[in-house]
Write a protein that holds these residues in place. Structure first.
Motif, PDB file in Angstrom:
ATOM      1  N   SER A  81     -14.904 -49.734  -4.936  1.00  0.00           N
ATOM      2  CA  SER A  81     -13.730 -50.488  -4.506  1.00  0.00           C
ATOM      3  C   SER A  81     -14.139 -51.839  -3.935  1.00  0.00           C
ATOM      4  CB  SER A  81     -12.954 -49.694  -3.459  1.00  0.00           C
ATOM      5  OG  SER A  81     -11.809 -50.398  -3.034  1.00  0.00           O
ATOM      6  N   SER A  82     -15.251 -51.876  -3.217  1.00  0.00           N
ATOM      7  CA  SER A  82     -15.725 -53.136  -2.655  1.00  0.00           C
ATOM      8  C   SER A  82     -16.000 -54.163  -3.746  1.00  0.00           C
ATOM      9  CB  SER A  82     -16.993 -52.898  -1.832  1.00  0.00           C
ATOM     10  OG  SER A  82     -17.520 -54.110  -1.344  1.00  0.00           O
ATOM     11  N   LEU A  83     -16.609 -53.718  -4.852  1.00  0.00           N
ATOM     12  CA  LEU A  83     -16.867 -54.642  -5.962  1.00  0.00           C
ATOM     13  C   LEU A  83     -15.561 -55.172  -6.546  1.00  0.00           C
ATOM     14  CD1 LEU A  83     -19.834 -52.988  -7.928  1.00  0.00           C
ATOM     15  CD2 LEU A  83     -19.876 -55.101  -6.600  1.00  0.00           C
ATOM     16  N   VAL A  84     -14.575 -54.286  -6.707  1.00  0.00           N
ATOM     17  CA  VAL A  84     -13.271 -54.705  -7.238  1.00  0.00           C
ATOM     18  C   VAL A  84     -12.626 -55.734  -6.309  1.00  0.00           C
ATOM     19  CG1 VAL A  84     -10.923 -53.931  -7.730  1.00  0.00           C
ATOM     20  CG2 VAL A  84     -12.871 -52.560  -8.500  1.00  0.00           C
ATOM     21  N   ILE A  85     -12.667 -55.459  -5.017  1.00  0.00           N
ATOM     22  CA  ILE A  85     -12.038 -56.349  -4.034  1.00  0.00           C
ATOM     23  C   ILE A  85     -12.749 -57.692  -3.984  1.00  0.00           C
ATOM     24  CG2 ILE A  85     -11.636 -56.689  -1.552  1.00  0.00           C
ATOM     25  CD1 ILE A  85     -11.196 -53.609  -1.410  1.00  0.00           C
ATOM     26  N   ARG A  86     -14.083 -57.663  -3.916  1.00  0.00           N
ATOM     27  CA  ARG A  86     -14.830 -58.923  -3.820  1.00  0.00           C
ATOM     28  C   ARG A  86     -14.647 -59.773  -5.067  1.00  0.00           C
ATOM     29  NH1 ARG A  86     -19.740 -58.655  -3.980  1.00  0.00           N
ATOM     30  NH2 ARG A  86     -20.301 -56.450  -4.101  1.00  0.00           N
ATOM     31  N   ARG A  87     -14.584 -59.125  -6.208  1.00  0.00           N
ATOM     32  CA  ARG A  87     -14.366 -59.897  -7.442  1.00  0.00           C
ATOM     33  C   ARG A  87     -12.980 -60.538  -7.434  1.00  0.00           C
ATOM     34  NH1 ARG A  87     -16.397 -57.991 -13.386  1.00  0.00           N
ATOM     35  NH2 ARG A  87     -16.251 -60.027 -14.369  1.00  0.00           N
ATOM     36  N   ALA A  88     -11.966 -59.781  -6.987  1.00  0.00           N
ATOM     37  CA  ALA A  88     -10.596 -60.302  -6.946  1.00  0.00           C
ATOM     38  C   ALA A  88     -10.472 -61.467  -5.970  1.00  0.00           C
ATOM     39  CB  ALA A  88      -9.619 -59.195  -6.580  1.00  0.00           C
ATOM     40  N   GLY A 279      -4.090 -62.183  -0.640  1.00  0.00           N
ATOM     41  CA  GLY A 279      -5.166 -62.823   0.096  1.00  0.00           C
ATOM     42  C   GLY A 279      -5.988 -61.876   0.940  1.00  0.00           C
ATOM     43  N   SER A 280      -5.527 -60.629   1.077  1.00  0.00           N
ATOM     44  CA  SER A 280      -6.262 -59.631   1.846  1.00  0.00           C
ATOM     45  C   SER A 280      -6.928 -58.646   0.886  1.00  0.00           C
ATOM     46  CB  SER A 280      -5.315 -58.871   2.773  1.00  0.00           C
ATOM     47  OG  SER A 280      -4.429 -58.055   2.014  1.00  0.00           O
ATOM     48  N   GLU A 281      -7.715 -57.711   1.431  1.00  0.00           N
ATOM     49  CA  GLU A 281      -8.356 -56.704   0.589  1.00  0.00           C
ATOM     50  C   GLU A 281      -7.311 -55.896  -0.176  1.00  0.00           C
ATOM     51  OE1 GLU A 281     -10.803 -54.357   3.113  1.00  0.00           O
ATOM     52  OE2 GLU A 281     -12.466 -55.798   3.070  1.00  0.00           O
ATOM     53  N   ALA A 282      -6.229 -55.514   0.495  1.00  0.00           N
ATOM     54  CA  ALA A 282      -5.193 -54.737  -0.165  1.00  0.00           C
ATOM     55  C   ALA A 282      -4.535 -55.531  -1.294  1.00  0.00           C
ATOM     56  CB  ALA A 282      -4.140 -54.297   0.845  1.00  0.00           C
ATOM     57  N   GLY A 283      -4.571 -56.865  -1.182  1.00  0.00           N
ATOM     58  CA  GLY A 283      -3.985 -57.709  -2.216  1.00  0.00           C
ATOM     59  C   GLY A 283      -4.679 -57.577  -3.560  1.00  0.00           C
ATOM     60  N   ALA A 284      -5.933 -57.103  -3.566  1.00  0.00           N
ATOM     61  CA  ALA A 284      -6.630 -56.875  -4.832  1.00  0.00           C
ATOM     62  C   ALA A 284      -5.958 -55.756  -5.624  1.00  0.00           C
ATOM     63  CB  ALA A 284      -8.095 -56.526  -4.569  1.00  0.00           C
ATOM     64  N   TYR A 285      -5.311 -54.853  -4.915  1.00  0.00           N
ATOM     65  CA  TYR A 285      -4.596 -53.747  -5.552  1.00  0.00           C
ATOM     66  C   TYR A 285      -3.094 -53.999  -5.629  1.00  0.00           C
ATOM     67  CZ  TYR A 285      -8.834 -50.897  -5.007  1.00  0.00           C
ATOM     68  OH  TYR A 285     -10.111 -50.398  -5.085  1.00  0.00           O
ATOM     69  N   LEU A 286      -2.570 -54.725  -4.635  1.00  0.00           N
ATOM     70  CA  LEU A 286      -1.125 -54.944  -4.545  1.00  0.00           C
ATOM     71  C   LEU A 286      -0.837 -56.445  -4.421  1.00  0.00           C
ATOM     72  CD1 LEU A 286      -0.339 -52.106  -1.965  1.00  0.00           C
ATOM     73  CD2 LEU A 286      -0.048 -51.992  -4.454  1.00  0.00           C
ATOM     74  N   PRO A 287      -0.946 -57.182  -5.522  1.00  0.00           N
ATOM     75  CA  PRO A 287      -0.742 -58.636  -5.449  1.00  0.00           C
ATOM     76  C   PRO A 287       0.722 -59.041  -5.276  1.00  0.00           C
ATOM     77  CG  PRO A 287      -1.115 -57.958  -7.720  1.00  0.00           C
ATOM     78  CD  PRO A 287      -1.340 -56.741  -6.884  1.00  0.00           C
ATOM     79  N   ASP A 288       1.642 -58.164  -5.656  1.00  0.00           N
ATOM     80  CA  ASP A 288       3.068 -58.505  -5.592  1.00  0.00           C
ATOM     81  C   ASP A 288       3.675 -58.031  -4.267  1.00  0.00           C
ATOM     82  OD1 ASP A 288       2.971 -59.529  -8.198  1.00  0.00           O
ATOM     83  OD2 ASP A 288       3.309 -57.521  -9.050  1.00  0.00           O
ATOM     84  N   PRO A 289       4.708 -58.694  -3.801  1.00  0.00           N
ATOM     85  CA  PRO A 289       5.370 -58.276  -2.559  1.00  0.00           C
ATOM     86  C   PRO A 289       5.888 -56.837  -2.642  1.00  0.00           C
ATOM     87  CG  PRO A 289       6.090 -60.465  -3.209  1.00  0.00           C
ATOM     88  CD  PRO A 289       5.314 -59.921  -4.364  1.00  0.00           C
ATOM     89  N   ILE A 290       5.769 -56.117  -1.539  1.00  0.00           N
ATOM     90  CA  ILE A 290       6.241 -54.733  -1.470  1.00  0.00           C
ATOM     91  C   ILE A 290       7.644 -54.734  -0.866  1.00  0.00           C
ATOM     92  CG2 ILE A 290       5.815 -52.451  -0.498  1.00  0.00           C
ATOM     93  CD1 ILE A 290       3.741 -53.405  -2.560  1.00  0.00           C
ATOM     94  N   GLY A 323      -8.357 -47.521  -2.279  1.00  0.00           N
ATOM     95  CA  GLY A 323      -7.234 -47.493  -3.211  1.00  0.00           C
ATOM     96  C   GLY A 323      -5.934 -47.842  -2.526  1.00  0.00           C
ATOM     97  N   ALA A 324      -4.934 -48.233  -3.327  1.00  0.00           N
ATOM     98  CA  ALA A 324      -3.628 -48.593  -2.765  1.00  0.00           C
ATOM     99  C   ALA A 324      -2.570 -48.483  -3.842  1.00  0.00           C
ATOM    100  CB  ALA A 324      -3.655 -50.012  -2.212  1.00  0.00           C
ATOM    101  N   ARG A 325      -1.369 -48.182  -3.373  1.00  0.00           N
ATOM    102  CA  ARG A 325      -0.224 -48.181  -4.301  1.00  0.00           C
ATOM    103  C   ARG A 325       1.025 -48.561  -3.531  1.00  0.00           C
ATOM    104  NH1 ARG A 325      -1.612 -42.627  -3.956  1.00  0.00           N
ATOM    105  NH2 ARG A 325       0.004 -41.313  -3.012  1.00  0.00           N
ATOM    106  N   GLY A 326       1.969 -49.129  -4.227  1.00  0.00           N
ATOM    107  CA  GLY A 326       3.195 -49.564  -3.560  1.00  0.00           C
ATOM    108  C   GLY A 326       4.241 -49.979  -4.555  1.00  0.00           C
ATOM    109  N   ARG A 327       5.450 -50.188  -4.063  1.00  0.00           N
ATOM    110  CA  ARG A 327       6.547 -50.620  -4.933  1.00  0.00           C
ATOM    111  C   ARG A 327       7.605 -51.378  -4.124  1.00  0.00           C
ATOM    112  NH1 ARG A 327      10.355 -45.494  -5.562  1.00  0.00           N
ATOM    113  NH2 ARG A 327       9.638 -44.226  -3.826  1.00  0.00           N
TER     114      ARG A 327
END
Length: 327
Positions: A81-88, A279-290, A323-327
């Motif tokens: 997950s760290s690699l995914v976040i840092r790349r994003a 712009g945060s770590e969670a934003g790598a998984y949830l780029p759109d507004p919740i 990991g993260a999920r949202g809607r």
């Protein structure tokens, strides 16, 4: 963090996933000779060095899949997950290197799986890393299974050693016994200690609060919870402890426990409001507004000291968003 029955100075920093690594070594010739050390000092040091080299390559090439050949369990979840976040977020990894001096804590085993602990200093980061490597059989490689970090000036607790330099491990099952036959003298079973610590992290009003030192991990996690958005959002955090597998006996008769803690942050957005993670770590998984709900999953590997006389406390940790999920 300060605090123990003997006045030792123990510190813990909140390390986010960013460093370390993998390996494969020559195999033992048999499935398991009776009561053999899990690994020699030479094998342990070579394993750690190989891991550091391979992990550095994975970091440099953003190779998420390669990590699966180096790590397993929660530490793999954290590092992938760290690699995914840092790349994003466009964050490059800090160069990772270890000092040559390595302390090895290797218990004895009469069958697989085997495991050992290696402690080393991380160069230029003022940190120590306490690694658990395991292998399932003579044909499997050593994989990193836990890697809590300690502050550079933290004193690692003294473990009890036999004449051959091996250390006693807590055997699985019930009743609890040490691998050398000594009686367990802890006030509570190790799993109960871990579960109660997770309860304390979940609520400052837990009935178990007074059973633990209010260490810096507890303080930091509570501060993080306080900093979560509250305007237009309902926030809830819950912690649980995984099965406690790796436990060594301390020289004073206490225990050194490796505990994996799962943390879940839940957000419920009130009607007409939005929650943004951009712009945060969670934003790598949830780029759109919740607009309704979000859930963030974290894993933290902690190193817990359970003195024979005194309250348990965490002296090191390694963790992050997995990991993260949202809607």
């Amino acid at each position: 963090m300060r605090g123990s029955s003997r006045g030792r100075r123990w510190l813990v920093g909140v390390a986010v996933a960013s460093a370390v690594a993998g390996c494969a070594l020559p195999h033992h010739k048999s499935l398991g000779d009776a009561s053999k050390p899990g690994a020699s000092s030479a094998v342990a040091q070579a394993t750690l060095a190989s891991y550091a080299r391979d992990r550095a390559v994975s970091d440099a090439t953003w190779d998420v899949k390669a990590l699966a050949s180096l790590e397993t369990g929660a530490v793999l979840d954290i590092d992938q997950s760290s690699l995914v976040i840092r790349r994003a977020l466009g964050i490059t990894a800090r160069p990772f290197a270890l000092d040559d001096a390595v302390t090895v804590w290797a218990p004895r085993f009469d069958s697989y799986p085997l495991w050992f602990v290696a402690v080393a200093r991380v160069q230029k980061q003022q940190e120590q890393i306490v690694c658990v490597f395991s292998r399932k059989s003579s044909t499997d490689p050593w994989l990193l299974e836990a890697a809590p970090r300690l502050a550079g000036d933290t004193e690692t607790p003294g473990v009890g050693r036999a004449a051959d330099a091996t250390v006693a491990r807590l055997l699985p099952g019930s009743p609890q016994t040490w691998s050398d036959g000594a009686a367990v003298t802890l006030t509570s079973p190790v799993q109960q200690i871990a579960d109660d610590y997770a309860d304390v992290l979940t609520s400052a009003k837990s009935e178990h609060v007074d059973e633990f030192v209010t260490d810096s991990f507890i303080t930091q996690m509570r501060q993080i919870a306080k900093e979560q958005p509250t305007q237009g959002v309902r926030f809830e955090q819950r912690w649980t402890a995984g099965d406690v597998t790796y436990v060594l006996r301390l020289a004073d008769g206490g225990a050194l426990m490796f505990v994996t803690l799962k943390r879940v942050d839940r957000f419920e957005v009130r009607p007409g409001q939005t929650l943004k993670f951009a712009g945060s770590e969670a934003g790598a998984y949830l780029p759109d507004p919740i607009r309704r709900k979000a859930r963030l999953d974290y894993e933290h590997q902690v190193l817990m000291v359970v003195p024979r006389d005194g309250k348990p406390l965490v002296i090191g940790q390694y963790g992050g968003l997995v990991g993260a999920r949202g809607r």
